[in-house]
Scaffold this motif. Sequence first.
Motif, PDB file in Angstrom:
ATOM      1  N   GLN A  38       0.816  -1.217   0.000  1.00 16.46           N
ATOM      2  CA  GLN A  38       0.000   0.000   0.000  1.00 16.46           C
ATOM      3  C   GLN A  38       0.853   1.272   0.000  1.00 16.46           C
ATOM      4  OE1 GLN A  38      -2.939  -0.413   3.104  1.00 16.46           O
ATOM      5  NE2 GLN A  38      -3.564  -2.399   2.331  1.00 16.46           N
ATOM      6  N   GLY A  39       1.867   1.282  -0.851  1.00 15.71           N
ATOM      7  CA  GLY A  39       2.707   2.462  -0.992  1.00 15.71           C
ATOM      8  C   GLY A  39       3.911   2.498  -0.070  1.00 15.71           C
ATOM      9  N   GLY A  40       3.946   1.617   0.909  1.00 17.16           N
ATOM     10  CA  GLY A  40       5.100   1.556   1.808  1.00 17.16           C
ATOM     11  C   GLY A  40       6.243   0.785   1.161  1.00 17.16           C
ATOM     12  N   ALA A  41       7.285   0.544   1.906  1.00 13.06           N
ATOM     13  CA  ALA A  41       8.410  -0.253   1.410  1.00 13.06           C
ATOM     14  C   ALA A  41       7.903  -1.632   1.011  1.00 13.06           C
ATOM     15  CB  ALA A  41       9.478  -0.373   2.497  1.00 13.06           C
ATOM     16  N   VAL A  42       8.438  -2.181  -0.079  1.00 12.71           N
ATOM     17  CA  VAL A  42       7.930  -3.448  -0.606  1.00 12.71           C
ATOM     18  C   VAL A  42       7.906  -4.533   0.476  1.00 12.71           C
ATOM     19  CG1 VAL A  42      10.139  -4.285  -1.514  1.00 12.71           C
ATOM     20  CG2 VAL A  42       8.002  -5.042  -2.572  1.00 12.71           C
ATOM     21  N   GLY A  43       8.868  -4.517   1.371  1.00  9.68           N
ATOM     22  CA  GLY A  43       8.952  -5.537   2.410  1.00  9.68           C
ATOM     23  C   GLY A  43       7.868  -5.479   3.467  1.00  9.68           C
ATOM     24  N   THR A  44       7.054  -4.429   3.469  1.00  3.13           N
ATOM     25  CA  THR A  44       5.995  -4.326   4.473  1.00  3.13           C
ATOM     26  C   THR A  44       4.697  -4.993   4.037  1.00  3.13           C
ATOM     27  OG1 THR A  44       5.236  -2.175   3.648  1.00  3.13           O
ATOM     28  CG2 THR A  44       6.944  -2.156   5.357  1.00  3.13           C
ATOM     29  N   GLY A  45       4.627  -5.463   2.799  1.00  2.00           N
ATOM     30  CA  GLY A  45       3.396  -6.076   2.298  1.00  2.00           C
ATOM     31  C   GLY A  45       3.175  -7.503   2.759  1.00  2.00           C
ATOM     32  N   PHE A  46       4.264  -8.216   3.030  1.00  6.77           N
ATOM     33  CA  PHE A  46       4.191  -9.602   3.502  1.00  6.77           C
ATOM     34  C   PHE A  46       5.118  -9.762   4.695  1.00  6.77           C
ATOM     35  CE2 PHE A  46       2.263 -10.193  -0.571  1.00  6.77           C
ATOM     36  CZ  PHE A  46       1.410 -11.274  -0.404  1.00  6.77           C
ATOM     37  N   HIS A  47       4.743 -10.656   5.615  1.00  7.89           N
ATOM     38  CA  HIS A  47       5.570 -10.944   6.786  1.00  7.89           C
ATOM     39  C   HIS A  47       6.845 -11.661   6.351  1.00  7.89           C
ATOM     40  CE1 HIS A  47       2.389  -9.766   9.518  1.00  7.89           C
ATOM     41  NE2 HIS A  47       1.546 -10.600   8.922  1.00  7.89           N
ATOM     42  N   ALA A  48       7.875 -11.589   7.182  1.00  8.40           N
ATOM     43  CA  ALA A  48       9.103 -12.346   6.934  1.00  8.40           C
ATOM     44  C   ALA A  48       8.741 -13.828   6.857  1.00  8.40           C
ATOM     45  CB  ALA A  48      10.113 -12.091   8.050  1.00  8.40           C
ATOM     46  N   SER A  49       9.375 -14.525   5.944  1.00  7.33           N
ATOM     47  CA  SER A  49       9.031 -15.934   5.751  1.00  7.33           C
ATOM     48  C   SER A  49       9.571 -16.799   6.890  1.00  7.33           C
ATOM     49  CB  SER A  49       9.566 -16.430   4.410  1.00  7.33           C
ATOM     50  OG  SER A  49      10.962 -16.312   4.375  1.00  7.33           O
ATOM     51  N   ALA A  50       8.847 -17.877   7.146  1.00  8.12           N
ATOM     52  CA  ALA A  50       9.240 -18.892   8.117  1.00  8.12           C
ATOM     53  C   ALA A  50       8.650 -20.212   7.637  1.00  8.12           C
ATOM     54  CB  ALA A  50       8.726 -18.552   9.512  1.00  8.12           C
ATOM     55  N   SER A  51       9.414 -21.263   7.719  1.00  8.44           N
ATOM     56  CA  SER A  51       8.954 -22.588   7.287  1.00  8.44           C
ATOM     57  C   SER A  51       8.449 -22.568   5.848  1.00  8.44           C
ATOM     58  CB  SER A  51       7.873 -23.131   8.227  1.00  8.44           C
ATOM     59  OG  SER A  51       8.363 -23.218   9.547  1.00  8.44           O
ATOM     60  N   LYS A  52       9.127 -21.831   4.991  1.00  4.10           N
ATOM     61  CA  LYS A  52       8.818 -21.728   3.556  1.00  4.10           C
ATOM     62  C   LYS A  52       7.450 -21.125   3.288  1.00  4.10           C
ATOM     63  CE  LYS A  52       9.453 -25.952   2.195  1.00  4.10           C
ATOM     64  NZ  LYS A  52       9.668 -27.111   1.340  1.00  4.10           N
ATOM     65  N   ALA A  53       6.993 -20.214   4.167  1.00  2.00           N
ATOM     66  CA  ALA A  53       5.678 -19.582   3.983  1.00  2.00           C
ATOM     67  C   ALA A  53       5.716 -18.127   4.448  1.00  2.00           C
ATOM     68  CB  ALA A  53       4.608 -20.344   4.762  1.00  2.00           C
ATOM     69  N   SER A  54       4.794 -17.332   3.887  1.00  2.00           N
ATOM     70  CA  SER A  54       4.628 -15.931   4.286  1.00  2.00           C
ATOM     71  C   SER A  54       3.165 -15.551   4.078  1.00  2.00           C
ATOM     72  CB  SER A  54       5.530 -15.026   3.445  1.00  2.00           C
ATOM     73  OG  SER A  54       5.358 -13.678   3.818  1.00  2.00           O
ATOM     74  N   GLU A  55       2.675 -14.609   4.895  1.00  2.43           N
ATOM     75  CA  GLU A  55       1.289 -14.133   4.791  1.00  2.43           C
ATOM     76  C   GLU A  55       1.291 -12.635   4.531  1.00  2.43           C
ATOM     77  OE1 GLU A  55       2.250 -15.702   7.791  1.00  2.43           O
ATOM     78  OE2 GLU A  55       1.737 -17.661   6.992  1.00  2.43           O
TER      79      GLU A  55
END
Length: 138
Positions: free
Chosen positions: A59-76
């Motif tokens: 939503q216009g923020g840094a690209v990394g703020t759109g999804f959580h850091a991955s863990a166990s080969k998954a991200s939300e």
Amino acid sequence: MPATTYAGNAILNLFLRGVALAPPTRVYVSLHTGDPGLTGASEVTTAEWPSYARQDAAQGGAVGTGFHASASKASENALLMSFGDNNGAVPVIVTHFGIWDAPTAGNCIFVGELDDPKTYLPSDEAVVRQNAITITVE
């Protein structure tokens, strides 16, 4: 869910051939009326839903703020996203989502099936709640 053809090739080239992969400056979420396959097919169209547009996951923020850091080969997804009201004349049934590197055209990176298909009647708002989209790497 499998990576799309684009993402699979990029991952293999990165790890097996040392070919650098430029990360996207934005990632966009799309809605699909059928199985997108490995290319992102069946995306909702503006003929069905005139105001439809892919949504910037950050939503216009840094690209990394759109999804959580991955863990166990998954991200939300980390943020709530609104696709706005279905301003078309007929219901649109959404069954899948996609993750892209551009707001239009571009490369489809990941696709997935919704837990339950959702019918958006004319004037219904499409909202994707925080943590509703899970991307996994198989």
